[in-house]
Write a protein that holds these residues in place. Sequence first.
Motif, PDB file in Angstrom:
ATOM      1  N   GLY A   1       0.373  -5.425 -21.992  1.00 38.04           N
ATOM      2  CA  GLY A   1      -0.818  -5.212 -21.180  1.00 38.04           C
ATOM      3  C   GLY A   1      -0.565  -5.100 -19.693  1.00 38.04           C
ATOM      4  N   LYS A   2       0.692  -5.109 -19.261  1.00 40.52           N
ATOM      5  CA  LYS A   2       0.960  -5.010 -17.818  1.00 40.52           C
ATOM      6  C   LYS A   2       0.663  -3.594 -17.340  1.00 40.52           C
ATOM      7  CE  LYS A   2       4.406  -5.772 -14.198  1.00 40.52           C
ATOM      8  NZ  LYS A   2       3.458  -6.434 -13.286  1.00 40.52           N
ATOM      9  N   PRO A   3      -0.186  -3.445 -16.312  1.00 37.93           N
ATOM     10  CA  PRO A   3      -0.521  -2.098 -15.834  1.00 37.93           C
ATOM     11  C   PRO A   3       0.623  -1.467 -15.064  1.00 37.93           C
ATOM     12  CG  PRO A   3      -1.522  -3.752 -14.423  1.00 37.93           C
ATOM     13  CD  PRO A   3      -0.879  -4.500 -15.561  1.00 37.93           C
ATOM     14  N   ARG A   4       0.538  -0.161 -14.885  1.00 37.20           N
ATOM     15  CA  ARG A   4       1.565   0.545 -14.121  1.00 37.20           C
ATOM     16  C   ARG A   4       1.581   0.086 -12.667  1.00 37.20           C
ATOM     17  NH1 ARG A   4       4.627   5.182 -14.368  1.00 37.20           N
ATOM     18  NH2 ARG A   4       3.723   5.805 -16.378  1.00 37.20           N
ATOM     19  N   GLY A   5       0.407  -0.215 -12.118  1.00 33.00           N
ATOM     20  CA  GLY A   5       0.352  -0.640 -10.722  1.00 33.00           C
ATOM     21  C   GLY A   5      -0.996  -1.235 -10.372  1.00 33.00           C
ATOM     22  N   HIS A   6      -1.080  -1.814  -9.179  1.00 29.61           N
ATOM     23  CA  HIS A   6      -2.351  -2.368  -8.717  1.00 29.61           C
ATOM     24  C   HIS A   6      -3.248  -1.236  -8.209  1.00 29.61           C
ATOM     25  CE1 HIS A   6      -1.120  -1.644  -4.608  1.00 29.61           C
ATOM     26  NE2 HIS A   6      -0.057  -2.434  -4.724  1.00 29.61           N
ATOM     27  N   ARG A   7      -4.474  -1.605  -7.797  1.00 29.81           N
ATOM     28  CA  ARG A   7      -5.439  -0.603  -7.325  1.00 29.81           C
ATOM     29  C   ARG A   7      -5.932  -0.949  -5.918  1.00 29.81           C
ATOM     30  NH1 ARG A   7      -9.730   0.332 -12.011  1.00 29.81           N
ATOM     31  NH2 ARG A   7     -10.183   2.160 -10.709  1.00 29.81           N
TER      32      ARG A   7
ATOM     33  N   TYR B   1       0.810  -1.209   0.000  1.00 33.50           N
ATOM     34  CA  TYR B   1       0.000   0.000   0.000  1.00 33.50           C
ATOM     35  C   TYR B   1       0.853   1.273   0.000  1.00 33.50           C
ATOM     36  CZ  TYR B   1      -4.082  -2.899   0.787  1.00 33.50           C
ATOM     37  OH  TYR B   1      -5.081  -3.842   0.634  1.00 33.50           O
ATOM     38  N   ALA B   2       2.164   1.119   0.037  1.00 34.78           N
ATOM     39  CA  ALA B   2       3.040   2.285   0.045  1.00 34.78           C
ATOM     40  C   ALA B   2       3.080   2.935  -1.335  1.00 34.78           C
ATOM     41  CB  ALA B   2       4.454   1.879   0.466  1.00 34.78           C
ATOM     42  N   PRO B   3       3.174   4.258  -1.390  1.00 31.99           N
ATOM     43  CA  PRO B   3       3.286   4.934  -2.692  1.00 31.99           C
ATOM     44  C   PRO B   3       4.495   4.433  -3.470  1.00 31.99           C
ATOM     45  CG  PRO B   3       2.858   6.521  -0.934  1.00 31.99           C
ATOM     46  CD  PRO B   3       3.154   5.212  -0.260  1.00 31.99           C
ATOM     47  N   GLY B   4       4.316   4.209  -4.757  1.00 31.18           N
ATOM     48  CA  GLY B   4       5.419   3.789  -5.619  1.00 31.18           C
ATOM     49  C   GLY B   4       5.806   2.336  -5.498  1.00 31.18           C
ATOM     50  N   PHE B   5       5.013   1.532  -4.773  1.00 27.94           N
ATOM     51  CA  PHE B   5       5.366   0.125  -4.555  1.00 27.94           C
ATOM     52  C   PHE B   5       5.606  -0.612  -5.863  1.00 27.94           C
ATOM     53  CE2 PHE B   5       3.962  -4.334  -4.130  1.00 27.94           C
ATOM     54  CZ  PHE B   5       4.845  -4.783  -3.170  1.00 27.94           C
ATOM     55  N   CYS B   6       4.804  -0.332  -6.873  1.00 27.84           N
ATOM     56  CA  CYS B   6       4.884  -1.089  -8.129  1.00 27.84           C
ATOM     57  C   CYS B   6       5.941  -0.557  -9.094  1.00 27.84           C
ATOM     58  CB  CYS B   6       3.517  -1.087  -8.831  1.00 27.84           C
ATOM     59  SG  CYS B   6       2.197  -1.878  -7.867  1.00 27.84           S
ATOM     60  N   ASP B   7       6.560   0.570  -8.766  1.00 34.08           N
ATOM     61  CA  ASP B   7       7.487   1.185  -9.715  1.00 34.08           C
ATOM     62  C   ASP B   7       8.678   0.286 -10.028  1.00 34.08           C
ATOM     63  OD1 ASP B   7       5.808   3.342  -9.606  1.00 34.08           O
ATOM     64  OD2 ASP B   7       7.164   4.632  -8.455  1.00 34.08           O
ATOM     65  N   GLY B   8       9.129  -0.486  -9.040  1.00 34.47           N
ATOM     66  CA  GLY B   8      10.294  -1.339  -9.254  1.00 34.47           C
ATOM     67  C   GLY B   8       9.940  -2.792  -9.486  1.00 34.47           C
ATOM     68  N   CYS B   9       8.731  -3.067  -9.918  1.00 29.48           N
ATOM     69  CA  CYS B   9       8.311  -4.458 -10.117  1.00 29.48           C
ATOM     70  C   CYS B   9       9.257  -5.171 -11.077  1.00 29.48           C
ATOM     71  CB  CYS B   9       6.877  -4.501 -10.657  1.00 29.48           C
ATOM     72  SG  CYS B   9       6.222  -6.173 -10.850  1.00 29.48           S
ATOM     73  N   ASN B  10       9.725  -6.364 -10.662  1.00 28.21           N
ATOM     74  CA  ASN B  10      10.660  -7.126 -11.493  1.00 28.21           C
ATOM     75  C   ASN B  10      10.241  -8.575 -11.646  1.00 28.21           C
ATOM     76  OD1 ASN B  10      11.143  -8.117  -8.945  1.00 28.21           O
ATOM     77  ND2 ASN B  10      13.376  -7.857  -9.014  1.00 28.21           N
ATOM     78  N   ARG B  11       8.957  -8.892 -11.337  1.00 24.32           N
ATOM     79  CA  ARG B  11       8.538 -10.289 -11.297  1.00 24.32           C
ATOM     80  C   ARG B  11       7.222 -10.503 -12.047  1.00 24.32           C
ATOM     81  NH1 ARG B  11       7.864  -7.205  -7.374  1.00 24.32           N
ATOM     82  NH2 ARG B  11       5.991  -7.090  -6.097  1.00 24.32           N
TER      83      ARG B  11
END
Length: 325
Positions: A302-308, A249-259
Amino acid sequence: MSRLEDGFGRRFHYLRVSVTEVCNFRCTYCLPDGYRKSGPQSFLTPDEVDRVTRAFADLGVSKLRLTGGEPSVRRDLPEIIARVSATPGIDKVALTTNGWNLDRNIAAWRDAGLTNLNVSIDSLDRAAFQRITGHDRLESVVRGLDQALAIGVPTVKVNGVLLKDGVQDGFDAFADFVRERPVAVRFIELMRTGDNAAFFADQHIPGGRLTDWLQARGWRPRPRAFDDGPAVEYAHPDYAGRIGLIAPYAPGFCDGCNRLRITARGKLRLCLFGELGVDLRDLLQGDDADALKARIQAALVGKPRGHRLAEGISGDTRQLAQYGG
């Protein structure tokens, strides 16, 4: 260099492969009523796991984690580990387990090529562990973890869900746990799924409760490796182990997604809390590796920028055992 890149410039080196949806625990935050069969259990075969592993390795993935449900319910798990570990390009073979019979199985898994072990332990209090999981097995789970350390599994970690009921006493107990053990304990913020709305409302607390506790006691964040998962880990000079936080739930959590994720039924899952997935199963039953790799690469568009999650939207994820967390 990974050849897997999405539209936001994120590269993917890390693949999680679920080998079953079945779990033999009844964790309050995931499967409080136990696993319920919802259809034919046509989960990935060892051959299919082998094919998808080779395709992703060819595309630059170097770390693969086997998940469930609970992967150890599969009798052929040692074979799957061996085949994954023999794949050129795969440097790390990880497993996430609830620790059921870990003490009996860990030597065979290590011999098959396992390099990284994650054990789910939500409380070090025996009664609380039984209340959360539905099983009085804390002692055997810890015994299995200590055995993994004794036989030289290179990386051993503990996963625990951050729950309101266990905050203060839980932090103290886990700090004592890693005083002499060279393991990383990572607390995961409770995540809202389709089936746990009431439990989430009652038990969710922000990850800042843990980081404030750590920093007040002299723990400091350590650098992340390129193929690390999402945890931020903290170290302290007086402790052999580490304590970390996974804070979706932290801001920017998905920015470094590598998986990326493969479900137990052969779908490429672009986000744990997304919708549907890209079916790879037909291509996993043949030998057209080029077509398989092309479909994987095309799917990343189709991978989104982040979850919701912050909006209370968890996609079609009913519970974490469904896709391997």
